[in-house]
Structures are given as structure tokens and as C-alpha cells.
Design a protein around this motif. Structure first.
Motif, PDB file in Angstrom:
ATOM      1  N   LEU A  34       7.316 -21.091 -17.074  1.00  0.00           N
ATOM      2  CA  LEU A  34       6.143 -21.204 -16.209  1.00  0.00           C
ATOM      3  C   LEU A  34       6.141 -22.574 -15.547  1.00  0.00           C
ATOM      4  CD1 LEU A  34       3.347 -20.204 -15.229  1.00  0.00           C
ATOM      5  CD2 LEU A  34       2.395 -21.170 -17.342  1.00  0.00           C
ATOM      6  N   ARG A  81      16.904 -11.367  -8.254  1.00  0.00           N
ATOM      7  CA  ARG A  81      15.598 -11.403  -8.890  1.00  0.00           C
ATOM      8  C   ARG A  81      14.861 -10.093  -8.627  1.00  0.00           C
ATOM      9  NH1 ARG A  81      12.691 -16.044  -5.079  1.00  0.00           N
ATOM     10  NH2 ARG A  81      12.480 -14.766  -3.173  1.00  0.00           N
ATOM     11  N   ALA A  98      10.803  -8.678  -8.903  1.00  0.00           N
ATOM     12  CA  ALA A  98       9.382  -8.821  -9.193  1.00  0.00           C
ATOM     13  C   ALA A  98       8.815  -7.459  -9.575  1.00  0.00           C
ATOM     14  CB  ALA A  98       8.656  -9.386  -7.981  1.00  0.00           C
ATOM     15  N   PRO A 105       4.692 -19.312  -5.458  1.00  0.00           N
ATOM     16  CA  PRO A 105       4.240 -18.175  -6.279  1.00  0.00           C
ATOM     17  C   PRO A 105       5.044 -16.902  -6.004  1.00  0.00           C
ATOM     18  CG  PRO A 105       2.347 -19.399  -5.502  1.00  0.00           C
ATOM     19  CD  PRO A 105       3.547 -20.008  -4.825  1.00  0.00           C
ATOM     20  N   ASP A 115       8.079 -16.636  -5.630  1.00  0.00           N
ATOM     21  CA  ASP A 115       9.360 -16.693  -6.335  1.00  0.00           C
ATOM     22  C   ASP A 115       9.248 -16.121  -7.749  1.00  0.00           C
ATOM     23  OD1 ASP A 115       9.899 -19.916  -4.873  1.00  0.00           O
ATOM     24  OD2 ASP A 115      10.785 -18.013  -4.248  1.00  0.00           O
ATOM     25  N   THR A 116       8.047 -15.781  -8.168  1.00  0.00           N
ATOM     26  CA  THR A 116       7.851 -15.221  -9.503  1.00  0.00           C
ATOM     27  C   THR A 116       8.594 -13.894  -9.645  1.00  0.00           C
ATOM     28  OG1 THR A 116       5.688 -16.264  -9.793  1.00  0.00           O
ATOM     29  CG2 THR A 116       6.127 -14.281 -11.091  1.00  0.00           C
ATOM     30  N   GLN A 169      12.600 -14.746 -17.249  1.00  0.00           N
ATOM     31  CA  GLN A 169      11.364 -14.701 -16.459  1.00  0.00           C
ATOM     32  C   GLN A 169      11.053 -16.063 -15.867  1.00  0.00           C
ATOM     33  OE1 GLN A 169       9.056 -12.002 -15.855  1.00  0.00           O
ATOM     34  NE2 GLN A 169       8.208 -13.514 -14.435  1.00  0.00           N
ATOM     35  N   THR A 226       7.905 -17.746 -13.692  1.00  0.00           N
ATOM     36  CA  THR A 226       6.552 -17.550 -13.215  1.00  0.00           C
ATOM     37  C   THR A 226       6.081 -18.836 -12.542  1.00  0.00           C
ATOM     38  OG1 THR A 226       6.082 -15.997 -15.010  1.00  0.00           O
ATOM     39  CG2 THR A 226       4.194 -16.929 -13.827  1.00  0.00           C
ATOM     40  N   VAL A 227       5.656 -18.710 -11.297  1.00  0.00           N
ATOM     41  CA  VAL A 227       5.190 -19.868 -10.536  1.00  0.00           C
ATOM     42  C   VAL A 227       3.692 -19.698 -10.282  1.00  0.00           C
ATOM     43  CG1 VAL A 227       5.504 -21.265  -8.477  1.00  0.00           C
ATOM     44  CG2 VAL A 227       7.452 -20.006  -9.435  1.00  0.00           C
ATOM     45  N   SER A 228       2.932 -20.625 -10.791  1.00  0.00           N
ATOM     46  CA  SER A 228       1.471 -20.555 -10.628  1.00  0.00           C
ATOM     47  C   SER A 228       1.034 -21.340  -9.392  1.00  0.00           C
ATOM     48  CB  SER A 228       0.784 -21.107 -11.870  1.00  0.00           C
ATOM     49  OG  SER A 228       1.100 -22.476 -12.044  1.00  0.00           O
TER      50      SER A 228
END
Length: 124
Positions: A11, A38, A40, A88, A90-91, A119, A121-123
Motif C-alpha cells: 500500500l 497488471r 485490476a 490510484p 495503478d492499483t 498486490q 494498492t495506491v491510495s
């Protein structure tokens, strides 16, 4: 037979960086072109970066150009994906893949060997 294992996901906040690694075993990775893809949730698997056997040539998707860099160290049988300025969007789960080839390849069906994914995850 080539086995691939990705690591380094996690993350991160938007604008941050991550470095993914892919460790190969079974055969020398120097005989294989490698790629990063990737996926999603609810979307198809998407090409990210392809790296030639020597690592001299790479080809990146437009969505990551200037932000992501693929590289490899054949002496260590390792492949890397440096991801900067993360967004985000890129998640996704990131996969490395390998194909016995001289060519760069952007199509998932071209690749024969796949890792299990890591995984990211970009917030916001």
C-alpha cells in the motif's frame, strides 16, 4: 520450465514509489524475454512493460511511460519494475511473465510462464 515469484507489492500513497521484484528459478532467465502485466478487479489483464533478453530494450504501455521502468539482472535471475509517481488507477495485481524469445511482446497470450502476482494498492 521456469517458475516466477513476484514480491514488493503493498500500500502506497499517490505520488509514491514501489519497486517490484520477480525471482526466476528452473532455468536461466537470460534466454527469455520478460514482461510485467497488471489486472485490476473487473478488468482484463493489461500490459505494462516488456524487457528484452539482454535488458537493452524495453517497451512500455503509454499509461506508464515516464513513470515505470522495467529492468533485469540476468546474473541474479531477477526482473524488476520500478514504479514512480504512482496513481490510484495503478492499483492492481501485478504479474511478471516470461517467454522464450528474442522479441519484446505486449500480448499476454504470448507469454508461457507466469508468477502468482503481487498486490499494489495506491491510495488517494
Amino acid at each position: 520450465q521456469v517458475a516466477l515469484v513476484e514480491s514488493g507489492g503493498g500500500l502506497v500513497q499517490a505520488g509514491g514509489s514501489l519497486r517490484l521484484s520477480c525471482a526466476a528459478s528452473g532455468q536461466s532467465l537470460s534466454n527469455y524475454a520478460v514482461g510485467w502485466f497488471r489486472q485490476a478487479p473487473g478488468k482484463e489483464r493489461e500490459f505494462v512493460v516488456s524487457i528484452s533478453r539482454s535488458g537493452t530494450n524495453t517497451y512500455s504501455a503509454d499509461s506508464v511511460k515516464g513513470r515505470f521502468t522495467g529492468s533485469r539482472d540476468n546474473t541474479k535471475n531477477m526482473v524488476y519494475l520500478q514504479m514512480n509517481s504512482l496513481k490510484p488507477e495503478d492499483t492492481a495485481v501485478y504479474y511478471c511473465a516470461a517467454v522464450f524469445s528474442l522479441s519484446l511482446a505486449a500480448t499476454p497470450n504470448t507469454y508461457r510462464y507466469w508468477g502468482q502476482g503481487t498486490q499494489v494498492t495506491v491510495s488517494s
